[in-house]
Write an enzyme that holds these catalytic residues in place. Structure first.
Site, PDB file in Angstrom:
ATOM      1  CB  SER A 102      -6.331  -7.390  11.121  1.00  0.00           C
ATOM      2  OG  SER A 102      -5.367  -6.099  11.525  1.00  0.00           O
TER       3      SER A 102
ATOM      4  CD  GLU B 243      -3.362  -2.019  13.468  1.00  0.00           C
ATOM      5  OE1 GLU B 243      -2.491  -1.763  13.911  1.00  0.00           O
ATOM      6  OE2 GLU B 243      -4.052  -1.740  15.063  1.00  0.00           O
TER       7      GLU B 243
ATOM      8  CE1 TYR C  72      -9.192  -2.865  10.196  1.00  0.00           C
ATOM      9  CE2 TYR C  72      -7.538  -3.368  11.596  1.00  0.00           C
ATOM     10  CZ  TYR C  72      -8.876  -3.173  10.141  1.00  0.00           C
ATOM     11  OH  TYR C  72      -7.966  -4.957   9.480  1.00  0.00           O
TER      12      TYR C  72
ATOM     13  CE  LYS D 254     -10.936  -6.176   9.498  1.00  0.00           C
ATOM     14  NZ  LYS D 254     -11.542  -7.114   8.304  1.00  0.00           N
TER      15      LYS D 254
HETATM   16  P1  NAP Z   1      -8.667  -1.492   1.584  1.00  0.00           P
HETATM   17  O1  NAP Z   1      -7.420  -1.642  -0.055  1.00  0.00           O
HETATM   18  O2  NAP Z   1      -8.645  -0.941   2.140  1.00  0.00           O
HETATM   19  O3  NAP Z   1     -10.190  -2.259   1.112  1.00  0.00           O
HETATM   20  C1  NAP Z   1     -11.182  -2.315   1.105  1.00  0.00           C
HETATM   21  C2  NAP Z   1     -12.085  -3.329   0.896  1.00  0.00           C
HETATM   22  O4  NAP Z   1     -13.012  -3.326   1.695  1.00  0.00           O
HETATM   23  C3  NAP Z   1     -12.441  -2.505  -0.953  1.00  0.00           C
HETATM   24  O5  NAP Z   1     -12.848  -2.926  -1.759  1.00  0.00           O
HETATM   25  C4  NAP Z   1     -13.654  -1.292   0.276  1.00  0.00           C
HETATM   26  O6  NAP Z   1     -14.712  -0.785  -1.378  1.00  0.00           O
HETATM   27  C5  NAP Z   1     -14.653  -2.772   0.902  1.00  0.00           C
HETATM   28  N1  NAP Z   1     -15.888  -1.933   1.974  1.00  0.00           N
HETATM   29  C6  NAP Z   1     -15.134  -0.770   2.152  1.00  0.00           C
HETATM   30  N2  NAP Z   1     -16.610   0.068   3.121  1.00  0.00           N
HETATM   31  C7  NAP Z   1     -17.802  -1.705   2.800  1.00  0.00           C
HETATM   32  C8  NAP Z   1     -19.280  -1.720   2.955  1.00  0.00           C
HETATM   33  N3  NAP Z   1     -19.249  -0.990   3.773  1.00  0.00           N
HETATM   34  N4  NAP Z   1     -19.291  -2.611   2.004  1.00  0.00           N
HETATM   35  C9  NAP Z   1     -18.890  -3.767   0.958  1.00  0.00           C
HETATM   36  N5  NAP Z   1     -17.642  -3.050   1.259  1.00  0.00           N
HETATM   37  C10 NAP Z   1     -16.848  -2.301   1.626  1.00  0.00           C
HETATM   38  O7  NAP Z   1      -8.130  -2.823   2.063  1.00  0.00           O
HETATM   39  P2  NAP Z   1      -7.076  -4.188   1.885  1.00  0.00           P
HETATM   40  O8  NAP Z   1      -5.488  -4.288   2.303  1.00  0.00           O
HETATM   41  O9  NAP Z   1      -7.349  -4.600   0.238  1.00  0.00           O
HETATM   42  O10 NAP Z   1      -6.931  -5.581   2.769  1.00  0.00           O
HETATM   43  C11 NAP Z   1      -8.769  -6.202   2.819  1.00  0.00           C
HETATM   44  C12 NAP Z   1      -9.373  -6.927   4.400  1.00  0.00           C
HETATM   45  O11 NAP Z   1      -8.057  -7.148   4.682  1.00  0.00           O
HETATM   46  C13 NAP Z   1      -9.870  -5.614   5.325  1.00  0.00           C
HETATM   47  O12 NAP Z   1     -10.732  -6.093   5.603  1.00  0.00           O
HETATM   48  C14 NAP Z   1      -8.578  -5.411   5.955  1.00  0.00           C
HETATM   49  O13 NAP Z   1      -9.199  -4.784   6.956  1.00  0.00           O
HETATM   50  C15 NAP Z   1      -7.949  -6.887   6.394  1.00  0.00           C
HETATM   51  N6  NAP Z   1      -6.492  -6.434   6.643  1.00  0.00           N
HETATM   52  C16 NAP Z   1      -5.701  -5.954   5.965  1.00  0.00           C
HETATM   53  C17 NAP Z   1      -4.199  -5.946   6.079  1.00  0.00           C
HETATM   54  C18 NAP Z   1      -3.025  -5.001   5.456  1.00  0.00           C
HETATM   55  O14 NAP Z   1      -1.641  -5.411   5.534  1.00  0.00           O
HETATM   56  N7  NAP Z   1      -3.512  -5.472   4.074  1.00  0.00           N
HETATM   57  C19 NAP Z   1      -4.019  -6.663   7.256  1.00  0.00           C
HETATM   58  C20 NAP Z   1      -5.320  -7.427   7.844  1.00  0.00           C
HETATM   59  C21 NAP Z   1      -6.149  -7.926   7.571  1.00  0.00           C
HETATM   60  P3  NAP Z   1     -13.920   0.436  -2.017  1.00  0.00           P
HETATM   61  O15 NAP Z   1     -13.155   0.352  -3.053  1.00  0.00           O
HETATM   62  O16 NAP Z   1     -15.272   1.481  -2.102  1.00  0.00           O
HETATM   63  O17 NAP Z   1     -13.633   1.408  -0.949  1.00  0.00           O
HETATM   64  O1  G4F Z   2       0.326   2.163   6.773  1.00  0.00           O
HETATM   65  P1  G4F Z   2      -0.417   2.026   8.340  1.00  0.00           P
HETATM   66  O2  G4F Z   2      -1.932   3.023   8.532  1.00  0.00           O
HETATM   67  O3  G4F Z   2      -1.222   0.392   9.224  1.00  0.00           O
HETATM   68  P2  G4F Z   2      -1.540  -0.028  10.134  1.00  0.00           P
HETATM   69  O4  G4F Z   2      -2.002   0.503  11.197  1.00  0.00           O
HETATM   70  O5  G4F Z   2      -0.348  -0.861  10.509  1.00  0.00           O
HETATM   71  O6  G4F Z   2      -2.818  -0.378   9.389  1.00  0.00           O
HETATM   72  C1  G4F Z   2      -2.943  -1.824   8.484  1.00  0.00           C
HETATM   73  O7  G4F Z   2      -2.226  -2.303   8.959  1.00  0.00           O
HETATM   74  C2  G4F Z   2      -3.298  -4.157   9.588  1.00  0.00           C
HETATM   75  C3  G4F Z   2      -2.944  -5.106  10.517  1.00  0.00           C
HETATM   76  O8  G4F Z   2      -1.811  -4.926  11.345  1.00  0.00           O
HETATM   77  C4  G4F Z   2      -4.538  -3.283   8.770  1.00  0.00           C
HETATM   78  F1  G4F Z   2      -5.116  -4.604  10.152  1.00  0.00           F
HETATM   79  C5  G4F Z   2      -5.162  -2.299   8.646  1.00  0.00           C
HETATM   80  O9  G4F Z   2      -6.503  -2.879   8.173  1.00  0.00           O
HETATM   81  C6  G4F Z   2      -4.182  -2.224   7.910  1.00  0.00           C
HETATM   82  O10 G4F Z   2      -4.080  -2.088   6.493  1.00  0.00           O
HETATM   83  O11 G4F Z   2      -0.183   2.848   9.246  1.00  0.00           O
HETATM   84  C7  G4F Z   2       1.644   2.055  10.144  1.00  0.00           C
HETATM   85  C8  G4F Z   2       1.896   2.764  11.122  1.00  0.00           C
HETATM   86  C9  G4F Z   2       1.627   3.290  12.426  1.00  0.00           C
HETATM   87  O12 G4F Z   2       2.670   2.726  12.965  1.00  0.00           O
HETATM   88  C10 G4F Z   2       1.143   4.257  11.941  1.00  0.00           C
HETATM   89  O13 G4F Z   2       1.164   5.058  13.096  1.00  0.00           O
HETATM   90  O14 G4F Z   2       2.734   3.799  10.712  1.00  0.00           O
HETATM   91  C11 G4F Z   2       2.644   4.952  11.251  1.00  0.00           C
HETATM   92  N1  G4F Z   2       2.712   6.134  10.489  1.00  0.00           N
HETATM   93  C12 G4F Z   2       3.418   6.926  10.756  1.00  0.00           C
HETATM   94  N2  G4F Z   2       2.885   7.667  10.285  1.00  0.00           N
HETATM   95  C13 G4F Z   2       1.636   6.185   9.661  1.00  0.00           C
HETATM   96  C14 G4F Z   2       1.788   7.371   9.281  1.00  0.00           C
HETATM   97  N3  G4F Z   2       0.502   5.501   9.451  1.00  0.00           N
HETATM   98  C15 G4F Z   2      -0.515   6.092   8.369  1.00  0.00           C
HETATM   99  N4  G4F Z   2      -1.172   6.175   7.236  1.00  0.00           N
HETATM  100  N5  G4F Z   2      -0.133   7.298   8.090  1.00  0.00           N
HETATM  101  C16 G4F Z   2       1.583   8.252   8.963  1.00  0.00           C
HETATM  102  O15 G4F Z   2       1.608   9.351   7.956  1.00  0.00           O
END
Ligand code: NAP
Ligand code: G4F
Length: 348
Positions: A134, A136, A157, A161
């Site tokens: 990520s 992050e 987190y 990662k």
């Molecule tokens: P998400 O929507 O939160 O999905 C997470 C998945 O992990 C869900 O299927 C969840 O299952 C499963 N999970 C949670 N705890 C688990 C456990 N103990 N054992 C097995 N599975 C488990 O996340 P996403 O946005 O699709 O992201 C996918 C991956 O990419 C994650 O590893 C995330 O950290 C990483 N990532 C995401 C972003 C982003 O911007 N989306 C960016 C960089 C990296 P449930 O449905 O049961 O909760």
């Molecule tokens: O949408 P966010 O919660 O995503 P964040 O923290 O960037 O993390 C996501 O992206 C990562 C990749 O860089 C993944 F690895 C991670 O699993 C996840 O998918 O927050 C984005 C920004 C932050 O700066 C947060 O402080 O939005 C700001 N924010 C402001 N108000 C908020 C809120 N975030 C959330 N979730 N809720 C609020 O009310």
């Protein structure tokens, strides 16, 4: 026909990846956690009765906390490709549940890597492993971030990662395995979890527009993110595993916007004056914030031929349209006397 194994198949990325791999002719296996309510909504459109002869999506109970089960499933399924997407993926929640986050995100990855290594050895095959790293991990490092930018994680987190990322590299080097880390910047979609800021915003705008909600409480509006579309990003995951060499790649759009700018654009599409509805709530602040993420994906463009196809404007519009439609459906249900739950966690 190739076989893929996905942890996190019920999540945003898991559902897009499963869809993408089905389109490529794969047999897709994924683990789901046992929950007291259904957690497979995002897969409903591609899931078929397991008794059907042509069923190509197979769901198995499993958890990244349970090494024996992971090993059993990998040995039984004999996948060509393993995608490790499972995670406690919410940054804010990781401050409250640090140990749990480390167990699933860092040690969970290690558990799956050990099962994968032993399967690769015993089967004599050359399976491939994708690790969901990520942006992050870059945390406080200044943009633009590339594969060589130092990591400076700012949350439990992100630290987890980084550990998972280095486990993956160590297993690649120590055991000569095909393992690739995709360092993905934020990616969103209409299927994004409702407690991430983009979806929290578009969901609330839809409900405000339909008169179902009045206030939207947010934290820091000034942080900047490089937001792409999940459908583009799962294609990049697959491309990394088709490359001749296992390597690590940044996947990003190269453009960044503040949360405030996202809000401006989404509210304009929704036809809502957000200033009348948005209020600040400190509970959504993080003890340590990541201020500015903007990726440089030159390596992926050059070596993989990957580039994003969906623009920021298209992403925001698709999310707003999806959530306006959802709000209309909710209003219809309410009018018919049904109960509608207002979701969104206290930590969203
Ligand atoms: P998400 O929507 O939160 O999905 C997470 C998945 O992990 C869900 O299927 C969840 O299952 C499963 N999970 C949670 N705890 C688990 C456990 N103990 N054992 C097995 N599975 C488990 O996340 P996403 O946005 O699709 O992201 C996918 C991956 O990419 C994650 O590893 C995330 O950290 C990483 N990532 C995401 C972003 C982003 O911007 N989306 C960016 C960089 C990296 P449930 O449905 O049961 O909760
Ligand atoms: O949408 P966010 O919660 O995503 P964040 O923290 O960037 O993390 C996501 O992206 C990562 C990749 O860089 C993944 F690895 C991670 O699993 C996840 O998918 O927050 C984005 C920004 C932050 O700066 C947060 O402080 O939005 C700001 N924010 C402001 N108000 C908020 C809120 N975030 C959330 N979730 N809720 C609020 O009310």
């Amino acid at each position: 026909m190739k076989t893929a194994f996905i942890s996190g198949i019920t999540g945003q990325d898991g559902s897009y990846l499963a869809e993408f791999l089905l389109g490529k002719g794969y047999d897709v296996h994924g683990i789901v956690r046992r929950t007291s309510t259904f957690n497979t909504d995002r897969l409903d459109h591609i899931y078929s009765d397991p008794h059907a002869r042509d069923c190509r999506v197979h769901l198995h109970y499993g958890d990244l906390a349970n090494a024996a089960r992971l090993r059993q499933l990998i040995d039984q399924i004999q996948p060509d490709e393993v995608y490790n997407l499972g995670a406690q993926s919410h940054v804010r929640v990781s401050f409250d549940q640090a140990e749990y986050t480390a167990d699933i995100v860092a040690t969970g990855t290690l558990r799956l890597l050990e099962a994968f290594r032993d399967y690769a050895r015993s089967s004599g095959r050359d399976p491939r492993f994708y690790q969901a790293s990520s942006s992050e991990m870059f945390g406080a490092s200044a943009p633009p971030q590339t594969e060589t930018t130092p990591f400076y994680p700012r949350s439990p987190y992100a630290v987890s990662k980084v550990a998972a990322h280095w486990y993956a590299i160590n297993f690649r080097e120590a055991h000569n395995l095909f393992i690739a880390n995709g360092i993905l910047f934020n990616h969103e979609s209409p299927r994004r979890g409702e407690t991430f800021v983009t979806r929290k915003i578009t969901r609330a705008l839809g409900r405000i527009r339909e008169g179902l909600q009045d206030k939207l409480y947010l934290g820091n509006l000034e942080s900047r993110r490089d937001w792409g579309h999940a459908a583009d990003y799962v294609r990049a995951m697959w491309m990394m595993l088709q490359h001749s060499e296992p390597q690590d790649f940044v996947i990003a759009t190269g453009e960044s916007y503040s949360v405030r700018e996202f809000l401006d654009k989404a509210a304009a599409y929704a036809g809502v004056d957000w200033q009348k509805h948005v209020e600040f709530d400190p509970r959504y602040l993080r003890p340590t914030e990541v201020d500015y993420l903007e990726g440089d994906c030159t390596k992926a463009k050059t070596l993989l031929g990957w580039a994003p196809e969906i623009s920021f404007d298209q992403l925001v519009r698709a999310m707003v349209e999806g959530d306006l439609e959802l709000a209309r459906q909710e209003r219809t249900l309410l009018a018919a006397g049904h109960q509608v739950s207002v979701r969104g966690g206290a930590h969203g």
